[in-house]
Design a protein around this motif. Sequence first.
Motif, short mmCIF file in Angstrom:
data_model
loop_
_atom_site.label_atom_id
_atom_site.label_comp_id
_atom_site.label_asym_id
_atom_site.label_seq_id
_atom_site.Cartn_x
_atom_site.Cartn_y
_atom_site.Cartn_z
N ALA A 34 -0.40 -31.65 4.89
CA ALA A 34 -1.65 -32.40 4.82
C ALA A 34 -1.57 -33.44 5.93
O ALA A 34 -1.26 -34.61 5.71
CB ALA A 34 -1.82 -33.06 3.45
N GLU A 35 -1.78 -32.97 7.15
CA GLU A 35 -1.74 -33.81 8.35
C GLU A 35 -2.88 -33.41 9.25
O GLU A 35 -3.33 -32.27 9.22
CB GLU A 35 -0.43 -33.61 9.12
CG GLU A 35 0.80 -34.08 8.40
CD GLU A 35 2.06 -33.84 9.21
OE1 GLU A 35 3.03 -34.57 8.98
OE2 GLU A 35 2.10 -32.94 10.07
N ASP A 36 -3.30 -34.33 10.08
CA ASP A 36 -4.40 -34.07 11.01
C ASP A 36 -3.84 -33.92 12.43
O ASP A 36 -3.53 -34.92 13.08
CB ASP A 36 -5.41 -35.22 10.95
CG ASP A 36 -6.67 -34.91 11.73
OD1 ASP A 36 -6.69 -33.91 12.49
OD2 ASP A 36 -7.64 -35.67 11.59
N PRO A 37 -3.71 -32.67 12.91
CA PRO A 37 -3.19 -32.45 14.26
C PRO A 37 -4.03 -33.12 15.35
O PRO A 37 -3.51 -33.46 16.40
CB PRO A 37 -3.22 -30.93 14.42
CG PRO A 37 -3.21 -30.40 13.03
CD PRO A 37 -3.96 -31.42 12.22
N LEU A 38 -5.32 -33.31 15.09
CA LEU A 38 -6.19 -33.92 16.09
C LEU A 38 -6.06 -35.44 16.15
O LEU A 38 -6.62 -36.08 17.03
CB LEU A 38 -7.66 -33.53 15.81
CG LEU A 38 -7.95 -32.03 15.85
CD1 LEU A 38 -9.39 -31.76 15.49
CD2 LEU A 38 -7.59 -31.44 17.21
N LEU A 42 -1.29 -37.51 11.82
CA LEU A 42 -1.29 -38.54 10.78
C LEU A 42 -1.41 -37.87 9.41
O LEU A 42 -2.18 -36.93 9.24
CB LEU A 42 -2.45 -39.50 10.97
CG LEU A 42 -2.34 -40.48 12.14
CD1 LEU A 42 -3.65 -41.24 12.31
CD2 LEU A 42 -1.19 -41.45 11.90
N PRO A 43 -0.66 -38.36 8.43
CA PRO A 43 -0.77 -37.80 7.08
C PRO A 43 -2.18 -37.98 6.54
O PRO A 43 -2.89 -38.91 6.88
CB PRO A 43 0.22 -38.64 6.26
CG PRO A 43 1.16 -39.22 7.25
CD PRO A 43 0.36 -39.41 8.51
N SER A 44 -2.58 -37.04 5.70
CA SER A 44 -3.90 -37.05 5.10
C SER A 44 -3.72 -37.06 3.58
O SER A 44 -2.80 -36.44 3.06
CB SER A 44 -4.66 -35.80 5.54
OG SER A 44 -5.95 -35.78 5.02
N ILE A 45 -4.58 -37.77 2.90
CA ILE A 45 -4.47 -37.84 1.44
C ILE A 45 -5.76 -37.35 0.80
O ILE A 45 -6.80 -37.30 1.45
CB ILE A 45 -4.16 -39.28 0.95
CG1 ILE A 45 -5.26 -40.24 1.38
CG2 ILE A 45 -2.81 -39.73 1.46
CD1 ILE A 45 -5.16 -41.61 0.75
N GLY A 46 -5.67 -36.99 -0.47
CA GLY A 46 -6.85 -36.56 -1.21
C GLY A 46 -6.50 -35.56 -2.28
O GLY A 46 -5.33 -35.25 -2.52
N SER A 92 -0.67 -37.64 -2.04
CA SER A 92 -0.59 -39.10 -2.11
C SER A 92 0.15 -39.68 -0.91
O SER A 92 0.97 -39.01 -0.29
CB SER A 92 0.17 -39.48 -3.40
OG SER A 92 0.55 -40.83 -3.38
N VAL A 93 -0.09 -40.93 -0.64
CA VAL A 93 0.62 -41.63 0.44
C VAL A 93 2.07 -41.91 0.04
O VAL A 93 2.89 -42.24 0.88
CB VAL A 93 -0.05 -42.96 0.82
CG1 VAL A 93 -1.43 -42.72 1.39
CG2 VAL A 93 -0.10 -43.93 -0.34
N HIS A 94 2.38 -41.77 -1.23
CA HIS A 94 3.71 -42.12 -1.72
C HIS A 94 4.73 -40.99 -1.58
O HIS A 94 5.91 -41.18 -1.90
CB HIS A 94 3.63 -42.55 -3.19
CG HIS A 94 2.71 -43.72 -3.39
ND1 HIS A 94 3.00 -44.98 -2.90
CD2 HIS A 94 1.49 -43.81 -3.98
CE1 HIS A 94 2.01 -45.81 -3.20
NE2 HIS A 94 1.08 -45.13 -3.85
N TYR A 95 4.29 -39.81 -1.14
CA TYR A 95 5.18 -38.66 -1.03
C TYR A 95 4.98 -37.97 0.31
O TYR A 95 3.99 -38.18 1.00
CB TYR A 95 4.94 -37.67 -2.17
CG TYR A 95 5.17 -38.27 -3.53
CD1 TYR A 95 6.46 -38.43 -4.02
CD2 TYR A 95 4.11 -38.71 -4.31
CE1 TYR A 95 6.69 -39.00 -5.26
CE2 TYR A 95 4.33 -39.27 -5.56
CZ TYR A 95 5.62 -39.41 -6.02
OH TYR A 95 5.83 -39.97 -7.24
N ASP A 96 5.92 -37.11 0.64
CA ASP A 96 5.84 -36.28 1.84
C ASP A 96 4.55 -35.45 1.76
O ASP A 96 4.26 -34.87 0.72
CB ASP A 96 7.07 -35.37 1.86
CG ASP A 96 7.17 -34.50 3.10
OD1 ASP A 96 6.21 -34.42 3.88
OD2 ASP A 96 8.23 -33.89 3.28
N PRO A 97 3.79 -35.36 2.86
CA PRO A 97 2.53 -34.62 2.80
C PRO A 97 2.69 -33.09 2.94
O PRO A 97 1.70 -32.39 3.15
CB PRO A 97 1.73 -35.20 3.98
CG PRO A 97 2.77 -35.61 4.95
CD PRO A 97 3.94 -36.10 4.12
N MET A 98 3.92 -32.57 2.79
CA MET A 98 4.08 -31.12 2.86
C MET A 98 3.40 -30.46 1.67
O MET A 98 3.60 -30.85 0.53
CB MET A 98 5.55 -30.70 2.89
CG MET A 98 5.70 -29.18 3.03
SD MET A 98 7.39 -28.59 2.90
CE MET A 98 8.09 -29.22 4.39
#
Length: 144
Positions: A34-38, A42-46, A92-98
Motif C-alpha cells: 500500500a504505497e504510491d509509486p508516483l 509513500l505509504p498509503s492508508i485506508g 494503518s500507519v502503525h504497521y508495515d504497508p505490505m
Amino acid sequence: LVEEMIRVAAGEKLSIAQADVRRIGWAIESRVYAEDPLRGFLPSIGTLSAYRPPDEAACNKAADLAMRAEGEGGEGGLVRVDDGCAEGGEISVHYDPMIAKLITHGRDREHARQLMIAALDRYVIHGSALRHNLNFLRTIMGND
C-alpha cells in the motif's frame, strides 16, 4: 531445511552436498504494498473495500495462452499469495504497508514471468484513497 539450519548453527556439516541440490524451474516474487509509486513510494492508508487475490487456475490459463502465442508451451505453474489482510481490513500507519507477497513458479524464467503478469492483472485491490504498487509491478514485469 530448518533442521539443517539448526545443525549448521551447532557446528555440524550439512547432510547434503551442493551437487545434490537440483534447480527446478524459476520463481519470481513481487511484494504488493500500500504505497504510491508516483509519490516516492509513500505509504498509503485506508480500508480495503475490495480485496481479491488472483485465482491460480485463471493465471495458469492466461500464462499458457501467452506462451502459446510466442510458440512455446507453458502448462502448469504455481501462483501463491502470502497475505495477512482481507476485504474490509485496515491498512494503518502503525504497521508495515505490505499487503502481500505474490510468488509465481514456472518451468523457466519466461513462464514464471507470464504467470506473474497474469497474476498482477487479476489482483483486485480498492480502497478509498488507498494507493498500491500493482501497476508499478506490472510495468516492471512487462519489460523482459
